[in-house]
Each structure stands twice: as structure tokens, then as C-alpha cells.
Design a protein around this motif. Structure first.
Motif, short mmCIF file in Angstrom:
data_model
loop_
_atom_site.label_atom_id
_atom_site.label_comp_id
_atom_site.label_asym_id
_atom_site.label_seq_id
_atom_site.Cartn_x
_atom_site.Cartn_y
_atom_site.Cartn_z
N UNK A 146 0.82 -1.20 0.00
CA UNK A 146 0.00 0.00 0.00
C UNK A 146 0.86 1.26 0.00
N UNK A 147 1.92 1.24 0.81
CA UNK A 147 2.82 2.41 0.82
C UNK A 147 3.46 2.61 -0.55
N UNK A 148 3.91 1.51 -1.15
CA UNK A 148 4.53 1.62 -2.47
C UNK A 148 3.51 2.09 -3.50
N UNK A 149 2.29 1.52 -3.46
CA UNK A 149 1.26 1.90 -4.43
C UNK A 149 0.86 3.36 -4.27
N UNK A 150 0.59 3.79 -3.05
CA UNK A 150 0.22 5.19 -2.81
C UNK A 150 1.34 6.13 -3.25
N UNK A 151 2.57 5.71 -3.01
CA UNK A 151 3.70 6.54 -3.42
C UNK A 151 3.78 6.67 -4.93
N UNK A 152 3.57 5.54 -5.63
CA UNK A 152 3.62 5.57 -7.10
C UNK A 152 2.50 6.43 -7.66
N UNK A 153 1.27 6.29 -7.10
CA UNK A 153 0.13 7.07 -7.60
C UNK A 153 0.36 8.56 -7.36
N UNK A 154 0.83 8.91 -6.18
CA UNK A 154 1.07 10.31 -5.87
C UNK A 154 2.21 10.87 -6.71
N UNK A 155 3.23 10.05 -6.91
CA UNK A 155 4.37 10.49 -7.72
C UNK A 155 3.96 10.68 -9.18
N UNK A 156 3.08 9.78 -9.67
CA UNK A 156 2.60 9.93 -11.05
C UNK A 156 1.80 11.20 -11.23
N UNK A 157 1.00 11.56 -10.20
CA UNK A 157 0.15 12.73 -10.30
C UNK A 157 0.98 14.02 -10.37
N UNK A 158 2.05 14.09 -9.60
CA UNK A 158 2.84 15.33 -9.56
C UNK A 158 4.29 14.99 -9.25
N UNK A 159 5.05 14.50 -10.23
CA UNK A 159 6.43 14.10 -9.94
C UNK A 159 7.33 15.27 -9.56
N UNK A 160 7.05 16.43 -10.09
CA UNK A 160 7.91 17.56 -9.80
C UNK A 160 7.71 18.14 -8.42
#
Length: 467
Positions: A203-217
């Protein structure tokens, strides 16, 4: 319309059973219940065997009690009492040559019957008979044959199947309740372990990937590394390193963009100031002062270099590499045209074109012209005392070789970096960087083959020749 990654919910879940934790819990419960069901059939068969053995043993004891009676005869009242205690309807004993009804039934026996031979029944047969008991019709009688009270004798009893069927039903409900309790308890424990070891890290990895995809910068919730050595730990550490590198790259790109915009503004203003200074130097050239006359040429060259650097910087920052228009190009003709332009003011340089006239490659004619002109011009300007430039071709592309002094060691590491690779005081260092970009847009490249006191060689890699 099918769901696309962009149309899915931001949290990646559209329902309860889309959660990995819920699915794991459900799968755990189902797996335990399946195991319990597979264990239940032998348990139910064992319950049936014990139930029948109890009645057979009671009937056997009743038969032994007859041994003490005169002529093996008892009163009707005692016979009925023995049958009731044994929970059977009739008892008979078989020997090799006769069949003796030792406890006759109280009333005539009517209804469907089922013969059961406990002496020949296997484990699988017992399971099948148990299943048959659940599906049997009401009122059926069982004729059970077992070992008698003495060697060579066989005991045969008749009993109703209804109590066995009711007992199996009650046993099944008890096992079902116990199975549900065990499955829920074991499922909860297994789920808790899976949640702690698998689901929560995922879940931590998935949430991190989703949030990172939304706004990587602009992402701030950085995934922390873990000390786990398993697959999930390695994946989390790799993702943490990737996110750190990418977010740092985004921040650096943003800073470079801002810096580039500032440099462009500074260059624009600097170029205007230098143009004004150049006008002033033109006015100074008419001065009769000998010291001014000696200084003006140096001042003009310095201003020309500064204006050229500012102009080239603005041009490089605003331009992008145009897409290549690939078509068959005659290499020899392209090299001759590029040399004619690059060596227009280089009388002391000898140029030799060794490219085969029939050598045709798939390339962009304009890109190839600019690359060749840059390489030839750079080589000619490096040979201040004259020299030779030789261009040849092979299966990989073109080879540009000169007899110049070679590239200094300190310039080799930044040879293809803009504004850093020039070895001439009036150079901008953009020629090789632009040449490599143009070559790569055609699917090729520019590389340094060799350099030294005897000369330098560059190779221009080109797509393979058309068949």
C-alpha cells in the motif's frame, strides 16, 4: 468505453473487492474452508463407522447373553429389552451352514433396505456410503453384517437408518460451526501477518507511485528506504532511489529553466550593450592617438567574440533539433559541398575527399551538410599553420581525419558539451554539440576516434546503406 489509467480513480480502487487486503482475507477463508471440507468427508465417514460399530457391539453383547440362557432362548419381554438397549430391530447370527434369528423383530419389517458389509468395506467405500446416507430416502432400513461373537460366525443386524442420518446432520452442523470458527480465527491471524508483511508495504509503495505519477515535480512524501531483504524490500528501495533521482531531476530541470530564462534576458541586454560598445569602438578608430590605434583592433575582436557568444547562446537556447527528413544522399557530393563552404577562407589547408562516388546512404541532406561543415571548419581552424583534412567512408559512416595538433586532454571530457568544449579563444563550443544532436536525430552519432600530436579523427555514424 474501457477504463484507461487516466480515467481510473486517483486511489486506484473502485470497490471493496478491488483491495488486495480484502482479497487476501477472502482467499484465506475459502482455502481453509476447502481444507476443512476435504477433512470433513473422512470425519463424517468415521462418525458413521463408529455409530454402526456401537450398535454392532451392543448386538454382539446381547448375543453373548443368550449363551447363558437355556437352549439359547429368552422371553419375548427380555428379547425386546435387548433389542431396545442395542438400538436395533433384529439380530441374526450366520454360520457356515445355517442362519439363526437370535433376536427376532417385534413387528414385521417393511420398507426399502440397504445392505452394509462392514467386514469388506474400505475407507473410500465408507465415504461413499456416508454420502449415500445423506441422500437416502426416508424410512430405509440398514442390514449390517459384521464379525460375530465367535470365530466362524457372522453377526447380522437390522436397524433404522433415520437415527444415523439425523446424527450425521447434527455432526455436519457442528463441524460447520467449528470450521467457520477455525477459518475465521486462522484467516484473521494469517490476514494480520499478510497485512503487516505484504499488504501494508505494498500500500505504501502503491500510494507513493500514484502520488508520484500525479505530480512528480512537486512530490514531497518521499518513500523511505527499508531494511527488508526480500522482494518487497528490494522493490521499495529501488522505487525510493528512483523517486529521489527523478524528483531531484525535476527540481534541477525547473531551476535550469529559470536560469536559462534569466541567462537569455541577460544575453539579450548584453548583446545590446555590446552593440553600443562596438559603435563606440568604430568612432575610436578615427582617433589620431597612436595608443588608441593600437588598442582599437584588439577591442573590436573582443567585442566581436562577445557578441558572437551572446548570439550563439540565444540561438542555442531557443532552437530545437529539427526532425530528420531521411532520404538517399550521395556522400561524396554532400562532403564536397560542405568543404566548399567550410574552407572558403582557409587557403593553407589541403582537403582530400576519399568518399566513393557511388556511396549513397539514407540521411537528412541538410543535417549531414551542417555536421560535415562543422567538423571540417573546426579542423581547419585548429591547424593555424596549415595541414590536411581527409574524409573517407566505410560501412559505419564517415571518418574525418586531420593533421592538426590534437584535442587537449582537459577538453576531451567536455568535448560534446555546449559552451565547454571549445579549444579556441573565440569559439563558443556549440559546433560539436549541435553536430551530435543532428546525427542522433538521423539515428546515428558523432564520436571521437583518436587524437594526438599527429592529428584527430572523428567518426560520423550513419544508418546502414540502402540495399
Amino acid at each position: 468505453m474501457p477504463d484507461t489509467p487516466a480515467s481510473l480513480p486517483r486511489n486506484g480502487r473502485s470497490g471493496l473487492f478491488d483491495s488486495l487486503s480484502v482479497r487476501l482475507f477472502a482467499v484465506t477463508i475459502c482455502a481453509i474452508l476447502l481444507v476443512e471440507f476435504l477433512v470433513f468427508l473422512p470425519s463424517a465417514a468415521n462418525y458413521r463407522d463408529n455409530w454402526l460399530d456401537t450398535r454392532v457391539e451392543a448386538a454382539r453383547i446381547a448375543a453373548l447373553s443368550l449363551e447363558a440362557a437355556p437352549s439359547r432362548m429368552v422371553s419375548e419381554e427380555l428379547s425386546n429389552d435387548l433389542l431396545q438397549r442395542a438400538e436395533v430391530l433384529a439380530v441374526a447370527e450366520l454360520s457356515e451352514d445355517m442362519r439363526e434369528q437370535i433376536l427376532p423383530p417385534v413387528m414385521p419389517l417393511e420398507g426399502p433396505t440397504k445392505f452394509v458389509d462392514l467386514m469388506e468395506e474400505s475407507m473410500m467405500g465408507s465415504i461413499m456410503e456416508t454420502i449415500d446416507t445423506w441422500s437416502s430416502e426416508d424410512g430405509r432400513l440398514l442390514i449390517v453384517r459384521a464379525m460375530g461373537s465367535a470365530p466362524g460366525r457372522t453377526l447380522e443386524i437390522v436397524l433404522p437408518e433415520a437415527p444415523l442420518k439425523e446424527g450425521l446432520a447434527a455432526f455436519g452442523w457442528r463441524i460447520l460451526g467449528i470450521s467457520l470458527l477455525i477459518s475465521l480465527t486462522a484467516g484473521a491471524l494469517i490476514y494480520l501477518l499478510l497485512f503487516l508483511l505484504v499488504v501494508r508495504p505494498m500500500q505504501r509503495v502503491t500510494d507513493s507511485v500514484i502520488q508520484f505519477r500525479a505530480d512528480p515535480g512537486g512530490w514531497r512524501k518521499r518513500l523511505s528506504p527499508t531494511t527488508r531483504k526480500d522482494e518487497i524490500g528490494r522493490a521499495q528501495n529501488a522505487l525510493a532511489d528512483m523517486e529521489s533521482a527523478v524528483s531531484d531531476s525535476f527540481r534541477q530541470r525547473e531551476r535550469l529553466a529559470l536560469l536559462g530564462e534569466a541567462v537569455a534576458k541577460i544575453n539579450h541586454d548584453l548583446r545590446n550593450s555590446l552593440a553600443t560598445a562596438q559603435l563606440a569602438s568604430d568612432a575610436l578608430s578615427s582617433s589620431a592617438d597612436p595608443r588608441v590605434q593600437r588598442s582599437v583592433p584588439r577591442l573590436e575582436r573582443a567585442l566581436e567574440r562577445a557578441i558572437k557568444l551572446a548570439s550563439e547562446t540565444l540561438k542555442y537556447g531557443r532552437s530545437t533539433t529539427p526532425p530528420a527528413n531521411l532520404q538517399p544522399v550521395s556522400l561524396r557530393v554532400a562532403i564536397d559541398e560542405a568543404a566548399l563552404e567550410a574552407l572558403a577562407q582557409q587557403d593553407a589547408v589541403t582537403f582530400v575527399n576519399e568518399v566513393n562516388a557511388a556511396d549513397t546512404r539514407t540521411a537528412d541532406a541538410d543535417h549531414l551538410h551542417r555536421i560535415a561543415a562543422n567538423l571540417i571548419r573546426n579542423a581547419a581552424e585548429a591547424m593555424t599553420d596549415g595541414g590536411e583534412i581527409r574524409v573517407s567512408s566505410d560501412e559505419t559512416g564517415l571518418l574525418f581525419a586531420d593533421t592538426g595538433p590534437g584535442v587537449p586532454d582537459k577538453a576531451r571530457e567536455t568535448l560534446f558539451k555546449p559552451f565547454a568544449s571549445s579549444t579556441r579563444r573565440d569559439g563558443t563550443g556549440l559546433g560539436l554539440a549541435l553536430s551530435r544532436d543532428l546525427a542522433r536525430s538521423m539515428g546515428g552519432d558523432v564520436e571521437l576516434v583518436s587524437t594526438g600530436p599527429d592529428g584527430t579523427a572523428f567518426r560520423v555514424l550513419l544508418p546502414e546503406a540502402e540495399g
